[in-house]
Design a protein around this motif. Structure first.
Motif, short mmCIF file in Angstrom:
data_model
loop_
_atom_site.label_atom_id
_atom_site.label_comp_id
_atom_site.label_asym_id
_atom_site.label_seq_id
_atom_site.Cartn_x
_atom_site.Cartn_y
_atom_site.Cartn_z
N SER A 317 0.86 -1.29 -0.06
CA SER A 317 -0.20 0.06 0.00
C SER A 317 0.89 1.40 -0.03
N ILE A 318 0.65 2.20 -1.03
CA ILE A 318 1.54 3.41 -1.20
C ILE A 318 0.95 4.12 0.01
N GLU A 319 -0.27 4.44 0.35
CA GLU A 319 -0.57 5.27 1.44
C GLU A 319 -0.10 4.80 2.79
N ALA A 320 -0.23 3.45 2.94
CA ALA A 320 0.56 2.95 4.38
C ALA A 320 1.94 3.27 4.28
N LEU A 321 2.84 3.38 3.25
CA LEU A 321 4.21 3.42 3.05
C LEU A 321 4.32 4.85 3.58
N ALA A 322 3.55 5.66 2.90
CA ALA A 322 3.85 7.15 3.03
C ALA A 322 3.45 7.80 4.55
N SER A 323 2.41 7.06 5.12
CA SER A 323 2.15 7.35 6.36
C SER A 323 3.36 6.68 7.35
N ALA A 324 3.78 5.38 7.15
CA ALA A 324 4.96 4.98 7.89
C ALA A 324 6.16 5.82 7.88
N ARG A 325 6.29 6.44 6.60
CA ARG A 325 7.46 7.28 6.59
C ARG A 325 7.16 8.48 7.18
N CYS A 326 6.22 9.11 7.18
CA CYS A 326 5.90 10.27 8.16
C CYS A 326 6.06 10.03 9.60
N HIS A 327 5.64 9.09 10.23
CA HIS A 327 5.74 8.89 11.49
C HIS A 327 7.15 8.61 11.70
N ALA A 328 7.85 7.90 11.00
CA ALA A 328 9.27 7.36 11.40
C ALA A 328 9.91 8.49 11.12
N ALA A 329 9.83 9.50 10.28
CA ALA A 329 10.71 10.71 10.02
C ALA A 329 10.49 11.46 11.42
N GLU A 330 9.21 11.76 11.98
CA GLU A 330 8.96 12.64 13.00
C GLU A 330 9.74 11.93 14.20
N VAL A 331 9.93 10.60 14.35
CA VAL A 331 10.55 9.95 15.47
C VAL A 331 11.94 10.44 15.40
N GLN A 332 12.52 10.23 14.14
CA GLN A 332 14.11 10.27 13.73
C GLN A 332 14.34 11.74 13.90
N LEU A 342 15.08 13.80 6.79
CA LEU A 342 14.86 14.77 5.64
C LEU A 342 14.60 13.61 4.45
N ARG A 343 15.27 12.40 4.51
CA ARG A 343 14.96 11.17 3.43
C ARG A 343 13.56 10.68 3.49
N LEU A 344 13.19 10.42 4.67
CA LEU A 344 11.73 9.95 4.99
C LEU A 344 10.81 10.93 4.74
N PHE A 345 11.10 12.25 5.10
CA PHE A 345 10.00 13.09 4.97
C PHE A 345 9.80 13.72 3.33
N SER A 346 10.95 13.70 2.74
CA SER A 346 10.91 14.04 1.29
C SER A 346 10.01 12.87 0.61
N ALA A 347 10.49 11.68 0.89
CA ALA A 347 9.82 10.39 0.20
C ALA A 347 8.25 10.41 0.56
N ALA A 348 7.68 10.68 1.69
CA ALA A 348 6.38 10.88 2.10
C ALA A 348 5.68 12.29 1.49
N LEU A 349 6.39 13.08 1.35
CA LEU A 349 5.75 14.31 0.55
C LEU A 349 5.40 14.16 -0.73
N ALA A 350 6.31 13.21 -1.54
CA ALA A 350 6.15 12.94 -2.96
C ALA A 350 5.00 12.28 -3.39
N GLU A 351 4.70 11.12 -2.35
CA GLU A 351 3.53 10.59 -2.36
C GLU A 351 2.19 11.13 -1.81
N TYR A 352 2.31 11.84 -0.99
CA TYR A 352 0.88 12.61 -0.70
C TYR A 352 0.55 13.71 -1.73
N GLU A 353 1.47 14.46 -2.43
CA GLU A 353 1.39 15.49 -3.14
C GLU A 353 0.63 14.70 -4.54
N THR A 354 1.18 13.62 -4.88
CA THR A 354 0.60 12.92 -6.05
C THR A 354 -0.94 12.54 -5.63
N ARG A 355 -1.39 12.31 -4.62
CA ARG A 355 -2.73 12.05 -4.34
C ARG A 355 -3.50 13.30 -3.58
#
Length: 631
Positions: A317-332, A342-355
């Motif tokens: 699930s792309i949405e699940a991956l974006a959410s997991a990356r966002c939460h993991a980035a906040e922890v990091q 920075l890497r996790l937030f950037s990857a999550a941003l690309a997925e959220y903006e697409t949708r």
């Protein structure tokens, strides 16, 4: 609005102590996949085979082709809901087997599962129309509850397509059927949908008792997966309330909310594992990471974040991956690993903006601002701040538009109940009544939101030269009008007008004169519209009228009156000796697809031009075919 803390404390979560659900066989498309729940770890401390394995065994043990198709349908629907990486293969196999068996009811149920899978995968438009047709088929079979499940799935599609008002109407229709036939599982799903809608506009405290009622109904219906969905939704609402309290400077209340949510994660996790509900597991782990982080338990938060990332990757699930990356980035970010954050937030941003997920996008950009500030990249942080302002405006606009449209739809429903045309209780208050108070509150909300959004709507949806709606707004309103037409069984019409020989006006009298002709024609169109009609400039010299509740004969009359009024326009002060005329095409349909209606009117317009201009042509054959289809 009531104080959040008081509201939640007065009602409680109602979701603690997950009960054991014994075996129950429940027929119909809404129950497939939930009719034999596994033993819960909370009851026995021991996990039996999960639901996917049980359903697969039923397929293998089927004795007849009919039993096999029924087993495949249960497996496919469960995979669509709970193990989406297997959904495509399971749905395809069920559909092929149903076609081979040539049982029309089983084939309709297989098509429902396929349409539902498409909705979950965000391909909403085609499945929306398929679901409405399937609803009619099930009604013809006398399977009203199956029809209601199609309505509810179509409501989900409409919500994703940006029509929350239409979604409310479809959810109401499904809710009424579920109540009429005492389908508690269906009622629970409707309330889950309503609660999620409340969360989308930030009313988390109001959503929690709705999820609690959904859980009560799921318990009575012996639907463990539906219960788990309500449980998770409520826990997520608690975490969002905790974040809000933290941001508002109420640390004690925030900690109480996070601790309440934290106590729910482990039992919820065990239940999802016991069920084999893989689709929700990454979300639970991600939410747990955020909760633990806010409670100061960084090591446990990091462990939960890594678990969420791993589960999201395997879920597909792309949405699940974006959410997991966002939460993991906040922890990091909190732990000081800024490069990984920075890497996790950037990857999550690309997925959220697409949708176009504006709320999640805003959250990620806030994280990126903090990361860049921590890294000393002031320039990037400043640029992100500017982006954040735009996204937050989009979030506010989305929430206010949704509230306005939902309030309008609910106001219509409340008024119909007050008139005695619908005796059902209000959706968000299914057992409490209070129709007049609800009507008054919705009227006030609607008035306020209309006032707040007036300026923003004019900027976003208006053609700057003429002041009419632009093409984008017209297309959106046409799509919504077709939904209303389907639900109310009342026709809609489109009239398209094109100025004859407009290029000659620009060439002989200048573009300034041409622009003034456009403005005067637009004023004429506006003056001839009823309150619910919409006039738009859809091209350079092309205009369109959207006429709700209007059949083809009435639309032709409107088009002729418009043609006659424009031919009497006095433009001699800017175009000496010139008479403005238009060619028009009109078409009407009950529901159908908006593109088909517009194309029919456009074809009639071109016929008017080919027959000499300054006339109206009507796509009568379109009206006849749509009426035949809708009958």
């Amino acid at each position: 609005m009531v104080d959040t803390a008081t509201y939640v404390e007065s009602r409680g979560s109602r979701l603690s102590d997950m009960p054991y659900f014994p075996h129950s066989s429940l027929p119909g498309i809404g129950a497939a996949g939930e009719d034999a729940p596994p033993t819960s770890t909370r009851c026995t401390g021991k996990v039996q085979r999960n639901r996917t394995m049980q359903l697969q065994s039923q397929v293998e043990l089927a004795q007849t082709p009919l039993e096999r198709v029924e087993a495949l349908l249960r497996l496919a629907l469960w995979c669509v809901e709970a193990e989406r990486s297997r959904a495509s293969a399971a749905t395809g196999e069920a559909l092929a087997a149903a076609k081979k068996l040539r049982d029309p009811i089983l084939l309709a149920r297989a098509r429902y599962v396929a349409a539902l899978a498409s909705v979950y995968l965000h391909d909403e438009v085609a499945p929306y129309h398929d679901l409405l047709h399937l609803s009619r088929e099930f009604e013809a079979f006398g399977l009203q509850v199956d029809a209601a499940w199609c309505d509810l799935a179509a409501a989900m599609a409409l919500e994703s397509m940006g029509d929350p008002g239409g979604s409310v109407l479809l959810t109401e229709r499904a809710w009424g059927t579920f109540r009429r036939y005492n389908d508690l599982g269906g009622q629970s799903r409707c309330l889950n949908t309503i609660g999620i809608g409340e969360c989308w506009v930030g009313r988390y405290a109001e959503a929690i008792p709705i999820f609690g009622r959904a859980a009560d109904l799921a318990t009575a219906a012996k639907r463990p997966a539906t219960y788990a969905v309500a449980w998770l939704n409520a826990v997520q609402a608690y975490t969002n309330l905790g974040r809000r309290a933290r941001d508002e400077g109420r640390p004690d209340w925030a900690r109480a909310l996070f601790e309440h949510a934290s106590a729910e994660f482990e039992p919820l996790w065990r239940q999802l594992v016991a069920l084999g509900y893989r689709q929700l597991q990454p979300q639970v782990a991600a939410l747990q990471a955020t909760t633990l982080l806010n409670l100061g338990r960084e090591a446990e938060a990091q462990e939960a974040a890594e678990r969420a990332l791993g589960l999201a990757v395997t879920s597909g699930s792309i949405e699940a991956l974006a959410s997991a990356r966002c939460h993991a980035a906040e922890v990091q970010l909190e732990l000081g690993d800024h490069e990984r954050a920075l890497r996790l937030f950037s990857a999550a941003l690309a997925e959220y903006e697409t949708r176009n997920h504006h709320t999640e996008t805003a959250r990620v950009i806030r994280g990126l601002v903090a990361v860049n500030e921590a890294l000393g990249d002031v320039k990037s942080a400043f640029e992100l701040h500017k982006r954040l302002l735009d996204v937050e405006l989009a979030v506010r606009s989305m929430r206010e538009r949704r509230e306005r449209e939902v309030s309008k739809a609910r106001l219509e429903l409340a008024n119909s109940r007050a008139d005695g045309t619908d005796g059902q209780a209000a959706l968000t208050q299914p057992d409490t009544g209070g129709g007049r108070e609800l009507t008054d509150e919705l009227a006030r909300d609607n008035e306020r939101l209309e006032r707040d959004l007036a300026l923003l709507k004019r900027l976003a949806h208006t053609d700057p030269l003429t002041g009419l709606a632009n093409r984008r707004h017209f297309d959106v309103q046409l799509a919504r009008a077709t939904v209303r037409s389907e639900l109310t069984h009342r026709p809609i019409s489109v009239v398209i007008c094109d100025i004859d020989f407009f290029k000659m006006i620009n060439d002989q009298f200048s573009h300034v004169a041409g622009d003034e002709v456009l403005r005067r024609l637009a004023a004429t169109l506006r003056s001839m519209c009823r309150q619910d009609d919409l006039a738009a400039r859809v091209g350079g010299e092309e205009f369109a009228l959207l006429l709700p509740h209007t059949d083809i004969a009435a639309a032709a009359g409107v088009a002729e009156r418009v043609r006659s009024a424009i031919s009497r326009l006095d433009v001699t002060d800017i175009c000496p000796g010139w008479t403005v005329t238009v060619s028009s095409g009109a078409a009407a349909m009950l529901g159908s697809r908006p593109g088909e209606l517009y194309s029919a009117a456009d074809a009639a317009l071109y016929r008017a031009k080919s027959q000499g201009r300054n006339r109206v042509c009507v796509a009568e054959e379109v009206s006849r075919s749509s009426l035949a289809i809708s009958a």
